[in-house]
Design an enzyme around this catalytic site. Structure first.
Site, PDB file in Angstrom:
ATOM      1  N   MET A  27       0.846  -1.193   0.000  1.00 53.01           N
ATOM      2  CA  MET A  27       0.000   0.000   0.000  1.00 53.01           C
ATOM      3  C   MET A  27       0.885   1.247   0.000  1.00 53.01           C
ATOM      4  SD  MET A  27      -3.404  -0.960   2.119  1.00 53.01           S
ATOM      5  CE  MET A  27      -2.764  -0.645   3.728  1.00 53.01           C
ATOM      6  N   GLY A  28       2.149   1.096  -0.416  1.00 54.08           N
ATOM      7  CA  GLY A  28       3.055   2.239  -0.460  1.00 54.08           C
ATOM      8  C   GLY A  28       3.571   2.600   0.920  1.00 54.08           C
ATOM      9  N   LEU A  30       6.648   3.006   1.695  1.00 53.03           N
ATOM     10  CA  LEU A  30       7.565   1.868   1.777  1.00 53.03           C
ATOM     11  C   LEU A  30       8.689   2.100   2.779  1.00 53.03           C
ATOM     12  CD1 LEU A  30       7.786   1.076  -2.036  1.00 53.03           C
ATOM     13  CD2 LEU A  30       6.238   0.101  -0.324  1.00 53.03           C
ATOM     14  N   GLY A  33      11.123  -2.935   5.640  1.00 53.29           N
ATOM     15  CA  GLY A  33      10.402  -4.221   5.661  1.00 53.29           C
ATOM     16  C   GLY A  33       9.924  -4.596   4.260  1.00 53.29           C
ATOM     17  N   HIS A  34       9.314  -3.613   3.556  1.00 51.80           N
ATOM     18  CA  HIS A  34       8.889  -3.874   2.171  1.00 51.80           C
ATOM     19  C   HIS A  34      10.099  -4.178   1.293  1.00 51.80           C
ATOM     20  CE1 HIS A  34       5.632  -0.939   3.495  1.00 51.80           C
ATOM     21  NE2 HIS A  34       4.914  -1.963   3.088  1.00 51.80           N
ATOM     22  N   ASP A 147       2.757  -9.141   9.532  1.00 52.99           N
ATOM     23  CA  ASP A 147       1.296  -9.254   9.513  1.00 52.99           C
ATOM     24  C   ASP A 147       0.931 -10.738   9.449  1.00 52.99           C
ATOM     25  OD1 ASP A 147       0.683  -6.439   9.552  1.00 52.99           O
ATOM     26  OD2 ASP A 147       1.582  -6.395   7.566  1.00 52.99           O
ATOM     27  N   VAL A 173      11.309  -7.163   9.748  1.00 48.04           N
ATOM     28  CA  VAL A 173      12.471  -6.281   9.903  1.00 48.04           C
ATOM     29  C   VAL A 173      12.172  -5.335  11.072  1.00 48.04           C
ATOM     30  CG1 VAL A 173      13.930  -4.532   8.792  1.00 48.04           C
ATOM     31  CG2 VAL A 173      12.966  -6.415   7.432  1.00 48.04           C
ATOM     32  N   SER A 182       6.749  -0.616  10.329  1.00 56.27           N
ATOM     33  CA  SER A 182       5.377  -0.539   9.836  1.00 56.27           C
ATOM     34  C   SER A 182       5.167   0.873   9.308  1.00 56.27           C
ATOM     35  CB  SER A 182       4.394  -0.794  10.993  1.00 56.27           C
ATOM     36  OG  SER A 182       3.104  -0.314  10.650  1.00 56.27           O
ATOM     37  N   ARG A 184       2.672   2.541   9.676  1.00 55.31           N
ATOM     38  CA  ARG A 184       1.924   3.286  10.699  1.00 55.31           C
ATOM     39  C   ARG A 184       2.820   3.810  11.820  1.00 55.31           C
ATOM     40  NH1 ARG A 184      -2.372  -0.547   9.122  1.00 55.31           N
ATOM     41  NH2 ARG A 184      -4.106   0.694   8.333  1.00 55.31           N
TER      42      ARG A 184
HETATM   43  O1  PAF Z   1      -0.016  -5.586   3.818  1.00 57.12           O
HETATM   44  C1  PAF Z   1      -0.475  -4.715   3.045  1.00 57.12           C
HETATM   45  O2  PAF Z   1       0.142  -3.686   2.791  1.00 57.12           O
HETATM   46  C2  PAF Z   1      -1.837  -4.926   2.405  1.00 57.12           C
HETATM   47  O3  PAF Z   1      -2.728  -5.518   3.281  1.00 57.12           O
HETATM   48  C3  PAF Z   1      -1.790  -5.689   1.061  1.00 57.12           C
HETATM   49  C4  PAF Z   1      -1.289  -7.107   1.224  1.00 57.12           C
HETATM   50  C5  PAF Z   1      -0.883  -4.934   0.089  1.00 57.12           C
HETATM   51  C6  PAF Z   1      -3.196  -5.758   0.455  1.00 57.12           C
HETATM   52  O4  PAF Z   1      -3.729  -4.481   0.232  1.00 57.12           O
END
Ligand code: PAF
Length: 276
Positions: A27-28, A30, A33-34, A147, A173, A182, A184
């Site tokens: 969901m951007g 970033l 972790g991403h 998650d 991470v 996160s 958030r």
């Molecule tokens: O973990 C997330 O960022 C979201 O839940 C995902 C997997 C991209 C789905 O919108």
């Protein structure tokens, strides 16, 4: 890196890129972790695809959909530097055109813990990820252990529906003080940020107490004392890693899971229980 926005463009492109395709849905906003998901995909796949889509269907009314952090330019720089070949950035209308009404519900797993606190959340997650898998056709889907329940939901969906993709779960991470990364975390003020790592310490304390032979209720009681004074605990438990059914004792594969609010910000974390 190619940035594509329409489903038609995506379908045409993903058919000509080399396989295996590794896919990182996001969901951007970033963070490392991403980028760790991207790095693992880069080391294992010929083509690495990511998506950025803040999915309205997984937010309940009153949650943080509107204020969710968005910074497409910065995200694209990070994805380019980490070796992503294609990023898919669809609009709401591309994903949810007028008349869209289908949803995926994986059952009981989606209605406990995060699912109980955020009704409909995992329906939104499963539906968007299924749709993205149908567009990108990756061989490997990369998701984060942070998650844990979302990961279990997606593994179950893929298994139940025979979706031809392997789900690869990448370890969490953490910042140097233990806080799980996160998007958030950006909402936390200085005092909340200082106390946020206490969520991880609580999970480690729970694991240690169970390993020392304490009953679950006594271990939870002891572990709670690690939580910072600003934290309001939503749950702290030990669950089966696949079904998220609560366990009385350690029985691998299982996790200790926790969620707590620090001010207006909800944070989640989990640790694996030892494999005996
Ligand atoms: O973990 C997330 O960022 C979201 O839940 C995902 C997997 C991209 C789905 O919108």
């Amino acid at each position: 890196m190619q940035v594509i926005r329409s489903l038609a463009q995506a379908r045409a492109l993903f058919d000509v890129f080399g396989q295996p395709i590794g896919f990182v849905p996001t969901m951007g906003a970033l963070h490392e972790g991403h980028l760790e998901l991207v790095r693992q995909a880069r080391s294992e796949c010929t083509t690495v695809a990511a998506s950025i889509f803040v999915n309205p269907m997984q937010f309940a009314p009153g949650e943080d959909f509107e204020r969710y952090p968005r910074d497409l330019d910065a995200d694209c720089v990070k994805l380019t530097e980490t070796g992503v070949d294609i990023v898919f950035v669809p609009s709401d209308d591309e994903i949810y055109p007028a008349g869209f009404s289908t949803a995926i519900d994986v059952g009981a797993l989606a209605s406990v813990y995060e699912g109980a606190i955020r009704p409909g959340h995992f329906r939104g997650v499963a539906t968007i990820v299924a749709k993205l898998l149908n567009v990108v056709h990756p061989q490997v889907l990369y998701v984060g252990q942070k998650d844990a329940q979302q990961t279990a939901v997606l593994r179950k969906m893929v298994r139940d529906l025979e979706i031809p993709v392997h789900v690869e779960v990448v370890p969490t991470v953490r910042d140097s003080d233990g806080l799980a990364l996160s998007s958030r975390n950006a909402y936390l003020n200085a005092a909340e940020r200082a106390q946020a790592p206490s969520l991880y310490r609580t999970l480690l304390a729970l694991r240690d107490a169970l390993e020392a032979g304490m009953s679950k209720s006594a271990a939870i009681q002891r572990a709670r004392s690690e939580l910072g004074s600003l934290a309001v605990l939503d749950y702290l438990d030990v669950v089966d890693a696949d079904t998220f059914e609560p366990l009385e004792a350690m029985r691998p594969p299982s996790f200790a899971i926790a969620a707590a609010r620090f001010g207006a910000t909800r944070l989640l974390d989990n640790v694996w229980m030892p494999h005996g």
